[in-house]
Each structure stands twice: as structure tokens, then as C-alpha cells.
Design a protein around this motif. Structure first.
Motif, PDB file in Angstrom:
ATOM      1  N   LEU A   1       7.883   3.211  -5.518  1.00 31.95           N
ATOM      2  CA  LEU A   1       6.777   2.267  -5.363  1.00 31.95           C
ATOM      3  C   LEU A   1       5.426   2.922  -5.172  1.00 31.95           C
ATOM      4  N   GLY A   2       5.411   4.117  -4.639  1.00 26.01           N
ATOM      5  CA  GLY A   2       4.136   4.743  -4.315  1.00 26.01           C
ATOM      6  C   GLY A   2       3.677   4.316  -2.932  1.00 26.01           C
ATOM      7  N   LYS A   3       2.591   4.942  -2.508  1.00 25.39           N
ATOM      8  CA  LYS A   3       2.124   4.763  -1.126  1.00 25.39           C
ATOM      9  C   LYS A   3       1.717   3.325  -0.814  1.00 25.39           C
TER      10      LYS A   3
ATOM     11  N   VAL B   1       4.143   1.180   1.528  1.00 23.88           N
ATOM     12  CA  VAL B   1       3.745   0.851   2.905  1.00 23.88           C
ATOM     13  C   VAL B   1       3.760  -0.665   3.103  1.00 23.88           C
ATOM     14  N   MET B   2       3.340  -1.389   2.096  1.00 20.94           N
ATOM     15  CA  MET B   2       3.364  -2.855   2.213  1.00 20.94           C
ATOM     16  C   MET B   2       4.792  -3.377   2.346  1.00 20.94           C
ATOM     17  N   ALA B   3       5.728  -2.835   1.563  1.00 23.45           N
ATOM     18  CA  ALA B   3       7.122  -3.287   1.627  1.00 23.45           C
ATOM     19  C   ALA B   3       7.730  -3.011   3.000  1.00 23.45           C
ATOM     20  N   VAL B   4       7.490  -1.807   3.527  1.00 21.24           N
ATOM     21  CA  VAL B   4       8.043  -1.453   4.838  1.00 21.24           C
ATOM     22  C   VAL B   4       7.395  -2.285   5.938  1.00 21.24           C
ATOM     23  N   THR B   5       6.083  -2.436   5.875  1.00 22.49           N
ATOM     24  CA  THR B   5       5.372  -3.229   6.889  1.00 22.49           C
ATOM     25  C   THR B   5       5.852  -4.674   6.866  1.00 22.49           C
TER      26      THR B   5
ATOM     27  N   TRP C   1       9.249   4.927   9.191  1.00 24.96           N
ATOM     28  CA  TRP C   1       9.388   4.641   7.768  1.00 24.96           C
ATOM     29  C   TRP C   1       8.040   4.482   7.070  1.00 24.96           C
ATOM     30  N   ILE C   2       7.039   4.016   7.773  1.00 23.51           N
ATOM     31  CA  ILE C   2       5.713   3.874   7.152  1.00 23.51           C
ATOM     32  C   ILE C   2       5.183   5.254   6.762  1.00 23.51           C
ATOM     33  N   LEU C   3       5.212   6.193   7.687  1.00 22.23           N
ATOM     34  CA  LEU C   3       4.761   7.551   7.384  1.00 22.23           C
ATOM     35  C   LEU C   3       5.690   8.209   6.363  1.00 22.23           C
TER      36      LEU C   3
ATOM     37  N   ILE D   1       6.614  10.922   1.291  1.00 24.41           N
ATOM     38  CA  ILE D   1       7.428  11.003   0.069  1.00 24.41           C
ATOM     39  C   ILE D   1       6.541  10.866  -1.160  1.00 24.41           C
ATOM     40  N   ASP D   2       5.661   9.883  -1.158  1.00 21.74           N
ATOM     41  CA  ASP D   2       4.772   9.684  -2.306  1.00 21.74           C
ATOM     42  C   ASP D   2       3.860  10.900  -2.519  1.00 21.74           C
ATOM     43  N   ALA D   3       3.297  11.433  -1.441  1.00 21.81           N
ATOM     44  CA  ALA D   3       2.384  12.580  -1.566  1.00 21.81           C
ATOM     45  C   ALA D   3       3.106  13.802  -2.129  1.00 21.81           C
TER      46      ALA D   3
END
Length: 186
Positions: free
Chosen positions: A58-60, A64-68, A102-104, A109-111
Motif C-alpha cells: 500500500l505504501g506509507k 498508515v490510514m489502513a492501520v489507523t 504497526w503505524i511506524l 517498510i515502505d521507506a
């Protein structure tokens, strides 16, 4: 603000919103792949595999939106945490550090995946973001919330999970490598 205006203000397309929702649902379903361990308040769960996939695919921003979204749903009482648990008490309890990590994880992972391409990059990104980051935040949180020493928390909240995590890293990297590139394009 209407849904259309909200999407425009965050530069989200309908495709983005669908992917975020779909991966949030996948993460929630993976909560039911959970095996409690008698010696640890931390269960074996499929959700860390889901986090690796989210970071790789998904990318950053969308990740982040999915996890949040999953964390917010769980906080609101939707049973999306391991074994179908829910509520704020889970977020502040012994496993809360793993959940918030998981947010970080997704960001890392994306970076890393962006810097190191291919299968090797997916493995390294998943290992660092999906394992090391999770334990770096989850284990100290476990120690503080339970009164365990850091060593005891590592033994209860990381050591028994490492072999399974290495397996999840491999499966996540293979899955990401086999995904059609245009399916999740940015």
C-alpha cells in the motif's frame, strides 16, 4: 464536509479508499488467526503478516490510514484485535505497544522497500519494519504494562515468535513479489 470533499482534501481517490478499506478488513480478519500462549499475554497472530503486506503493497500514506482505521475501529469496540477482542483496554494493555508499533512499521517498510528494490528489498523491509520495529516498541511496552523486566518481556513477548516472524517475512515478500504491479499502483 462531504465524502467527496474529504477525499479531495486528502488527495484520496476512490481506488485509494477501497484499498485502505480492503486492507483494514484483511488485517481485521487476520486477528482471528490467533493462538494464545500460556506463558505470555501476547498471542501468535496473523496480523503481523498483514502489517508486512500493507507496508509492501500500500505504501506509507494508504498503509498508515489502513492501520489507523483498524486501531480506531478496535478502540470503538469493533472486534478487530487478536482473537476478536476490542476496546481501549487492549490499546493500553500489555499488547498495546505492538498494536501502535504497526503505524511506524508500515512507514519503515515502505521507506526501505523504496530504497532496496525487488525481493531482497521486500525481505529486508519486512524484517526491519515488521519484526524489529514491532519488538522495539512492543517489548518495552509489555515490560512497563506488566511490571516485567525488559529481559523477561523479551522472553515472553518476542523470543517465542521469532521463527514464525521469519516465516511471515518470507511469505510477505513472496506475496508482494507475485502481485501484479498495476493492481496497487500509486
Amino acid at each position: 464536509m462531504t465524502t467527496t470533499n474529504a477525499a479531495k482534501s486528502t488527495n484520496l481517490s476512490l481506488r485509494d479508499m477501497m484499498l485502505v478499506s480492503m486492507f483494514t478488513a484483511i488485517l481485521a480478519v487476520l486477528a482471528y488467526v490467533a493462538v494464545p500462549l500460556p506463558f505470555s499475554p501476547v498471542p501468535v497472530t496473523g496480523q503481523t503478516f498483514g502489517i508486512m503486506l500493507i507496508g509492501l503493497l500500500l505504501g506509507k500514506k494508504r498503509g498508515v490510514m489502513a492501520v489507523t482505521l483498524m486501531l480506531l475501529l478496535g478502540a470503538a469496540g469493533v472486534p478487530v484485535f487478536s482473537g476478536g477482542r476490542a476496546g481501549l483496554s487492549i490499546l493500553v494493555g500489555p499488547t498495546g505497544g505492538y498494536l501502535f508499533s504497526w503505524i511506524l512499521s508500515v512507514v519503515v517498510i515502505d521507506a526501505l522497500k523504496s530504497k532496496i528494490q525487488g525481493f531482497k528489498g521486500a525481505v529486508i523491509a519486512s524484517l526491519v519494519g515488521g519484526v524489529i520495529v514491532v519488538y522495539a516498541i512492543g517489548v518495552p511496552w509489555l515490560a512497563i504494562s506488566t511490571g516485567m523486566s525488559l529481559g523477561a518481556a523479551f522472553i515472553a513477548g518476542a523470543l517465542p515468535f521469532l521463527a514464525g516472524d521469519f516465516f511471515k517475512v518470507a511469505i510477505a515478500a513472496i506475496t508482494a513479489a507475485r502481485m501484479p504491479k498495476n493492481l496497487l499502483r500509486q
